[in-house]
Design a protein around this motif. Sequence first.
Motif, PDB file in Angstrom:
ATOM      1  N   LEU A 170       1.163  -1.221  -0.558  1.00 14.78           N
ATOM      2  CA  LEU A 170      -0.334   0.060   0.144  1.00 14.78           C
ATOM      3  C   LEU A 170       0.911   1.357   0.291  1.00 14.78           C
ATOM      4  O   LEU A 170       0.441   1.809  -0.633  1.00 14.78           O
ATOM      5  CB  LEU A 170      -1.109   0.099   1.271  1.00 14.78           C
ATOM      6  CG  LEU A 170      -2.431   1.142   1.760  1.00 14.78           C
ATOM      7  CD1 LEU A 170      -3.069   0.625   0.342  1.00 14.78           C
ATOM      8  CD2 LEU A 170      -2.896   1.368   2.626  1.00 14.78           C
ATOM      9  N   ASN A 171       1.641   1.161   0.863  1.00 16.73           N
ATOM     10  CA  ASN A 171       2.910   2.263   0.910  1.00 16.73           C
ATOM     11  C   ASN A 171       3.437   2.618  -0.293  1.00 16.73           C
ATOM     12  O   ASN A 171       3.697   3.989  -0.978  1.00 16.73           O
ATOM     13  CB  ASN A 171       3.507   2.118   2.274  1.00 16.73           C
ATOM     14  CG  ASN A 171       4.999   3.199   1.987  1.00 16.73           C
ATOM     15  OD1 ASN A 171       5.885   3.070   1.246  1.00 16.73           O
ATOM     16  ND2 ASN A 171       4.777   3.982   2.377  1.00 16.73           N
ATOM     17  N   SER A 172       4.019   1.433  -0.859  1.00 18.92           N
ATOM     18  CA  SER A 172       4.990   1.991  -2.623  1.00 18.92           C
ATOM     19  C   SER A 172       3.776   2.714  -3.394  1.00 18.92           C
ATOM     20  O   SER A 172       4.350   3.214  -4.150  1.00 18.92           O
ATOM     21  CB  SER A 172       5.600   0.125  -2.568  1.00 18.92           C
ATOM     22  OG  SER A 172       5.613   1.180  -3.786  1.00 18.92           O
ATOM     23  N   ALA A 173       2.847   2.295  -3.487  1.00 18.28           N
ATOM     24  CA  ALA A 173       1.478   2.155  -4.664  1.00 18.28           C
ATOM     25  C   ALA A 173       1.180   3.805  -4.184  1.00 18.28           C
ATOM     26  O   ALA A 173       1.260   4.601  -4.954  1.00 18.28           O
ATOM     27  CB  ALA A 173       0.037   1.668  -4.469  1.00 18.28           C
ATOM     28  N   ALA A 174       0.975   4.294  -2.800  1.00 17.62           N
ATOM     29  CA  ALA A 174       0.733   5.569  -2.387  1.00 17.62           C
ATOM     30  C   ALA A 174       1.734   6.066  -2.985  1.00 17.62           C
ATOM     31  O   ALA A 174       1.927   7.852  -3.615  1.00 17.62           O
ATOM     32  CB  ALA A 174       1.054   5.834  -0.899  1.00 17.62           C
ATOM     33  N   VAL A 175       3.671   5.636  -2.351  1.00 23.22           N
ATOM     34  CA  VAL A 175       4.000   6.912  -3.976  1.00 23.22           C
ATOM     35  C   VAL A 175       4.624   7.173  -5.203  1.00 23.22           C
ATOM     36  O   VAL A 175       4.886   7.989  -5.392  1.00 23.22           O
ATOM     37  CB  VAL A 175       5.694   6.002  -2.680  1.00 23.22           C
ATOM     38  CG1 VAL A 175       6.550   6.510  -3.169  1.00 23.22           C
ATOM     39  CG2 VAL A 175       5.924   6.111  -1.498  1.00 23.22           C
ATOM     40  N   ASP A 176       3.651   5.754  -5.023  1.00 23.65           N
ATOM     41  CA  ASP A 176       4.370   5.729  -6.949  1.00 23.65           C
ATOM     42  C   ASP A 176       3.351   6.823  -7.301  1.00 23.65           C
ATOM     43  O   ASP A 176       3.622   7.706  -8.531  1.00 23.65           O
ATOM     44  CB  ASP A 176       4.213   4.671  -7.508  1.00 23.65           C
ATOM     45  CG  ASP A 176       4.118   4.716  -8.819  1.00 23.65           C
ATOM     46  OD1 ASP A 176       4.899   4.770  -9.437  1.00 23.65           O
ATOM     47  OD2 ASP A 176       3.564   3.159  -9.474  1.00 23.65           O
TER      48      ASP A 176
END
Length: 316
Positions: free
Chosen positions: A248-254
């Motif tokens: 979830l964090n990676s998608a939010a950053v992306d």
Amino acid sequence: MRDETVGEAGEFTVIDRATQGRVQPATTLVGPGDDAAVVAAPDGRVVATTDMLVEGKHFRLEWSTPEQIGRKAIAQNGADIAAMGARPTAYLVALGCPPSTPLTVTDGLTEGLWAEAAVVGAAIVGGDLVESDQLVISVMALGDLEGRSPVLLSGARVGDVVAVCGRLGRSAGGLALLAADRDGAPELLAAHRVPMPPYSQGPVAAGAGATAMTDVSDGLLADLGHIASASGVSIDVSSAALTGDAVLNSAAVDLGVDELAWLLTGGEDHALAATFPGDAVVPEGWVAIGTVGEGGGVTVDGKEWQGSVGWRSFGK
């Protein structure tokens, strides 16, 4: 070879394809095929809810398969039954679709509807099929309290602990990826296409003394707001207690999005949120995320959340 359509097959052929050879649980006394179904109600009370999905508003066939859409239609209704502290027992499904709809679409929907109903030991006991300009799925779910009192929105009390069971923010993350035409993070895409409500935890929470409960369909803050309003209390959520994950964090950053916003306001996860007496033990699988106090409204870390708090059917 062109797929046969609903208009070519006719109403009763489509219904037969949806119902023939299906297994009904013991609670179904009269299933599909008669003027109405008969479902056993050992408790003497029936929990009932209904919800609707409209193509282009709640789902897109270019983003989800018919089977995934069928599962989602059942899941969102089953989550409402679980949030009352009950167990889903039966579903009625009404489908509207254009005559040009391929039978592969209605067959896929049927497979998804029955598959998700089977997860909780329930079944499709009846419904309707009509012509409409777009694909519309309306589901009614029935449930059994099994002797328990229903857990209402209005039962939260000052001093209670707020807890959640199930993942938050994942459906919102999946939707954002689809809208941005990104194909990464399959876990998030799957969470949006087919939610996984913790059905069994509704009765567990009721048995553990939950004072109020809801499913997270519109967003955590929005749904906790319903509890706060109905109970005449305030609720404060601790952002530190909300746990996302690396995906979830990676998608939010992306996507340049605040992960916390997905956790607090993302809808359609169909996790459960409940309040428990402050001296009670929160059941295993539940995570304490906040407290109930005097006053009204929902805050995050003692402050009003800036921005949208979740989904509104007629909001901007």
